[in-house]
Design an enzyme around this catalytic site. Structure first.
Site, PDB file in Angstrom:
ATOM      1  N   ASN A  14      40.327  35.888  41.382  1.00  0.00           N
ATOM      2  CA  ASN A  14      39.683  37.190  41.379  1.00  0.00           C
ATOM      3  C   ASN A  14      38.782  37.244  42.604  1.00  0.00           C
ATOM      4  O   ASN A  14      37.685  36.690  42.594  1.00  0.00           O
ATOM      5  CB  ASN A  14      38.880  37.343  40.076  1.00  0.00           C
ATOM      6  CG  ASN A  14      38.167  38.673  40.003  1.00  0.00           C
ATOM      7  OD1 ASN A  14      38.204  39.471  40.940  1.00  0.00           O
ATOM      8  ND2 ASN A  14      37.504  38.910  38.881  1.00  0.00           N
ATOM      9  N   LYS A  44      36.371  34.063  42.436  1.00  0.00           N
ATOM     10  CA  LYS A  44      36.369  33.414  41.136  1.00  0.00           C
ATOM     11  C   LYS A  44      37.741  32.786  40.965  1.00  0.00           C
ATOM     12  O   LYS A  44      38.754  33.480  41.103  1.00  0.00           O
ATOM     13  CB  LYS A  44      36.133  34.418  40.016  1.00  0.00           C
ATOM     14  CG  LYS A  44      34.781  35.119  40.078  1.00  0.00           C
ATOM     15  CD  LYS A  44      34.658  36.071  38.899  1.00  0.00           C
ATOM     16  CE  LYS A  44      33.339  36.849  38.953  1.00  0.00           C
ATOM     17  NZ  LYS A  44      33.253  37.854  37.898  1.00  0.00           N
ATOM     18  N   HIS A  58      39.108  47.904  34.462  1.00  0.00           N
ATOM     19  CA  HIS A  58      38.823  46.882  33.438  1.00  0.00           C
ATOM     20  C   HIS A  58      39.978  46.740  32.450  1.00  0.00           C
ATOM     21  O   HIS A  58      39.775  46.318  31.319  1.00  0.00           O
ATOM     22  CB  HIS A  58      37.556  47.228  32.624  1.00  0.00           C
ATOM     23  CG  HIS A  58      36.272  47.110  33.387  1.00  0.00           C
ATOM     24  ND1 HIS A  58      35.251  48.012  33.246  1.00  0.00           N
ATOM     25  CD2 HIS A  58      35.840  46.200  34.280  1.00  0.00           C
ATOM     26  CE1 HIS A  58      34.227  47.677  34.029  1.00  0.00           C
ATOM     27  NE2 HIS A  58      34.576  46.576  34.666  1.00  0.00           N
ATOM     28  N   GLY A 108      29.193  45.331  31.384  1.00  0.00           N
ATOM     29  CA  GLY A 108      28.793  44.184  32.221  1.00  0.00           C
ATOM     30  C   GLY A 108      28.027  44.725  33.410  1.00  0.00           C
ATOM     31  O   GLY A 108      27.244  45.654  33.270  1.00  0.00           O
ATOM     32  N   ASN A 109      28.274  44.166  34.606  1.00  0.00           N
ATOM     33  CA  ASN A 109      27.715  44.800  35.802  1.00  0.00           C
ATOM     34  C   ASN A 109      28.389  46.141  36.008  1.00  0.00           C
ATOM     35  O   ASN A 109      27.743  47.134  36.286  1.00  0.00           O
ATOM     36  CB  ASN A 109      27.918  43.900  37.019  1.00  0.00           C
ATOM     37  CG  ASN A 109      26.793  42.890  37.147  1.00  0.00           C
ATOM     38  OD1 ASN A 109      25.627  43.245  36.992  1.00  0.00           O
ATOM     39  ND2 ASN A 109      27.144  41.647  37.407  1.00  0.00           N
ATOM     40  N   GLY A 110      29.726  46.116  35.874  1.00  0.00           N
ATOM     41  CA  GLY A 110      30.462  47.377  35.799  1.00  0.00           C
ATOM     42  C   GLY A 110      30.626  47.706  34.325  1.00  0.00           C
ATOM     43  O   GLY A 110      30.700  46.805  33.498  1.00  0.00           O
ATOM     44  N   GLY A 160      28.965  41.045  29.666  1.00  0.00           N
ATOM     45  CA  GLY A 160      27.608  40.486  29.718  1.00  0.00           C
ATOM     46  C   GLY A 160      26.609  41.184  28.822  1.00  0.00           C
ATOM     47  O   GLY A 160      25.932  40.548  28.002  1.00  0.00           O
ATOM     48  N   GLY A 166      27.285  43.793  26.560  1.00  0.00           N
ATOM     49  CA  GLY A 166      27.873  44.043  25.234  1.00  0.00           C
ATOM     50  C   GLY A 166      27.861  42.805  24.349  1.00  0.00           C
ATOM     51  O   GLY A 166      27.632  42.896  23.140  1.00  0.00           O
ATOM     52  N   GLU A 189      38.746  37.765  30.947  1.00  0.00           N
ATOM     53  CA  GLU A 189      39.650  38.464  31.863  1.00  0.00           C
ATOM     54  C   GLU A 189      40.648  37.509  32.502  1.00  0.00           C
ATOM     55  O   GLU A 189      41.783  37.881  32.757  1.00  0.00           O
ATOM     56  CB  GLU A 189      38.826  39.203  32.933  1.00  0.00           C
ATOM     57  CG  GLU A 189      38.005  40.310  32.287  1.00  0.00           C
ATOM     58  CD  GLU A 189      37.138  41.093  33.260  1.00  0.00           C
ATOM     59  OE1 GLU A 189      36.001  40.651  33.471  1.00  0.00           O
ATOM     60  OE2 GLU A 189      37.596  42.110  33.793  1.00  0.00           O
TER      61      GLU A 189
END
Ligand code: ADP
Length: 581
Positions: free
Chosen positions: A5, A12, A151, A181-183, A302, A304, A360
């Site tokens: 990613n 990542k 997502h 999350g961040n998004g 993150g 949630g 993910e």
């Protein structure tokens, strides 16, 4: 499998087994120096070293934007690389970095398959009314301006885990998944398909995010441009990097800091928290309306997964949807890879509320493995589909009447069900309106003669045959059958075959069905997906697993050679309708 990613300044990299989910390596490189190629080259020896047997079998790449072109994972070749490059205009922040990762990885690992898994793909099922912005058609089409959604692997993954937890197939549930999350984005997952999602053409629309604004009146943006202090890049930076939680709170983008600030009485942090939660709740209500109800609400990512406060705020006043939180469960909920689901709704809450750990990388690995035909954890057993052309089963008496005294059927070729064969012998069918010549006889002989035709054939012949299971011939029309040595006039025996699945008792156990169950079967074809209801299950140790449909049905679903279907529903409703004949 290596899952990559690549972001604009980060990589990542995870190495995991798509079948078991076991993770061997997890590397995070932030603020990469130089380019992706150099960073990946530096990382790769470690990744390979720590992989089982010191080797990688495949690479799955996260690609953010698949545009209109990619609605499923694809094997990457030069043409796909070019295709992803062409989509950079739609996702200038993401696709170039994804592409740099793909190029570097393909050079470093030229001998393994590389698969692209797209964020947008899960939302390929959005109906046009959810896709379209109300802009002039020509303008929208010229610039690819429509809603795509993002997502995807996360929404798909957590919806599937939630369904497992609830003990229902995902195809029987209406789920709203909240990836915070961040998004941040929400998705309305109706019977397994995304029908609405809050991110649009780009990952900027919808919810309040770490540094992204989410929804803003487009008129406000025009005002900002007209005021003259901002050009397009400035506006981009404002909305993507310095808005959202960071812009509202003035304390950065981390929800933990904002919760702390709010607890300490900071007004801007309080407002940030309020706006964030209000926006999520607003979308939740909207998506429940879109689906006409909701069976489960899922919190993930993150915020949630970790913020009981946010979940508490969001879930306030959702009782009208039947969603009631158990405050203790909410406070104590902890999820991780080993225990990915926690239920936080009260005992009798009609709509269940869950916290689900997203993964993910596993989602991407699973989808890539499916494309490559590798084993994976969420493997759905498939059913080979065979199209039965029109055919005739004959009694021995009729064989002799049509082909001469003492004649026996001769084998042309074996067919899929053990013991059955397509015979060399052929007959003509003569109906009130028309004739169909050279129709196959299927052996061996049976006690009663039976003619199986498709609806289209009925128009040709001029008769009206009922949909029946094999052998169920009472009150069916007759027909004249001609052979080389004579003809017979049947008084009954013409049917339109009921679609059915042959399976062994072991298959039945695997699919969780019984003899004479009536199920739904999904055929995913290219551009003509179709779900068939009223499919009869027939179980016998003498059978081989196969679904039989006629030519009309095969054409309607665009069935091709080696086609496989999946069981769509085997629920109680279907079992209640189990046929009694
Ligand atoms: P990404 O979208 O980059 O994958 P994550 O899903 O990891 O991001 O979410 C990151 C965000 O989760 C952080 O910015 C932080 O705001 C939030 N977060 C993480 N832990 C907590 C926590 N305990 N309480 C509240 N928020 C948290």
């Amino acid at each position: 499998m290596l899952v990559l990613n690549c972001g604009s300044s980060s990589i990542k990299a995870d190495v995991l087994d798509p079948e078991t989910g076991v993770r061997f390596v997890r590397e995070r490189v932030e603020r990469i120096e130089g380019d992706h190629a150099a960073a990946l080259a530096a990382l790769l020896p470690t990744l390979i070293d720590r992989s089982p047997e010191g080797a990688l079998a495949a690479v799955g790449h996260r690609v953010v934007h698949g545009g209109d072109r990619y609605s499923r994972p694809v094997l990457i070749d030069d043409a796909v690389e070019a295709g992803i490059e062409a989509l950079c205009a739609l996702a200038p922040l993401h696709n170039p970095a994804n592409l740099a990762g793909i190029r570097a990885a393909r050079q470093l690992l030229p001998d393994v398959p590389h698969v692209a898994v797209f964020d947008t793909a899960f939302h390929g099922t959005l109906p046009s009314r959810a896709r379209a912005y109300a802009l002039p058609k020509e303008v929208a089409e010229a610039h690819g301006i429509r809603r795509y959604g993002f997502h995807g692997p996360s929404h798909r993954w957590v919806a599937a885990r939630a369904a497992e937890h609830l003990g229902d197939p995902v195809d029987a549930l209406r789920i709203i998944t909240c990836h915070l999350g961040n998004g941040c984005s929400l998705a309305a997952v109706e019977y397994g398909r995304s029908v609405e999602t809050s991110m649009g053409m780009t990952p900027l629309e919808g919810l309040v995010m770490g540094t992204r604004s989410g929804d803003v009146d487009a008129g406000a943006l025009i005002t900002l441009l007209r005021a003259g202090n901002l050009d397009a890049d400035g506006l981009d930076h404002l909305l993507q990097r310095s808005s959202g939680l960071a812009g509202l709170s003035g304390r950065g983008n981390d929800m933990r800091d904002i919760e702390q600030g709010a607890a300490d009485g900071d007004e801007r942090c309080r407002l940030a928290l309020h706006v964030f939660c209000h926006r999520v709740r607003k979308y939740l209500g909207a998506y429940a309306a879109v689906m006409g109800g909701v069976d489960a609400i899922v919190f993930t990512a993150g915020i949630g997964q970790n913020s009981a406060l946010v979940r508490h705020r969001v879930a306030q006043r959702l009782e009208f949807l039947g969603a009631r939180l158990d405050e203790d469960r909410n406070r104590l909920a902890r999820v991780d890879a080993d225990s990915p689901v926690a239920e936080i709704s009260a005992e009798h809450s009609r709509c269940r509320v869950l916290v689900v750990a997203t993964d993910e990388e596993r989602a991407i690995a699973g989808q890539a493995a499916a494309l490559l035909g590798l084993p994976r954890a969420d493997d759905q057993p498939t059913i080979p589909v065979a199209i039965s052309g029109r055919h005739v089963h004959l009694s021995q008496a009729h064989v002799e009447a049509l082909f001469g005294p003492g004649h026996t059927l001769t084998v042309d070729k074996e067919i899929s069900q053990p013991g059955q064969f397509a015979a060399h012998e052929r007959v003509n069918l003569v109906g009130p309106r028309g004739t169909i010549d050279r129709v196959r006889v299927i052996g061996p002989v049976r006690s009663r003669t039976q003619v199986e035709i498709a609806r289209t054939d009925e128009f040709t012949l001029g008769l009206d045959a009922p949909v029946r299971g094999s052998g169920d011939l009472d009150n069916t029309p007759g027909i004249r059958v001609e052979g080389p040595a004579g003809s017979v006039t049947l008084t009954e025996g013409v049917i339109c075959s009921r679609r059915h699945i042959h399976m062994t008792p072991e298959d039945a156990e695997r699919f969780g069905v019984e003899h004479k169950d009536v199920v739904e079967v999904r055929l995913d074809s290219d551009g003509r997906d179709l779900v068939f209801g009223d499919v009869l299950v027939r179980v016998s140790p003498k059978y081989r697993l196969e679904m039989h449909i006629d030519t009309d049905e095969g054409n309607a679903a665009e069935v091709t050679r080696n086609f496989e279907a999946v069981l769509h529903r085997t629920d109680r409703l279907a079992s209640l309708r189990r046929v009694t004949t």
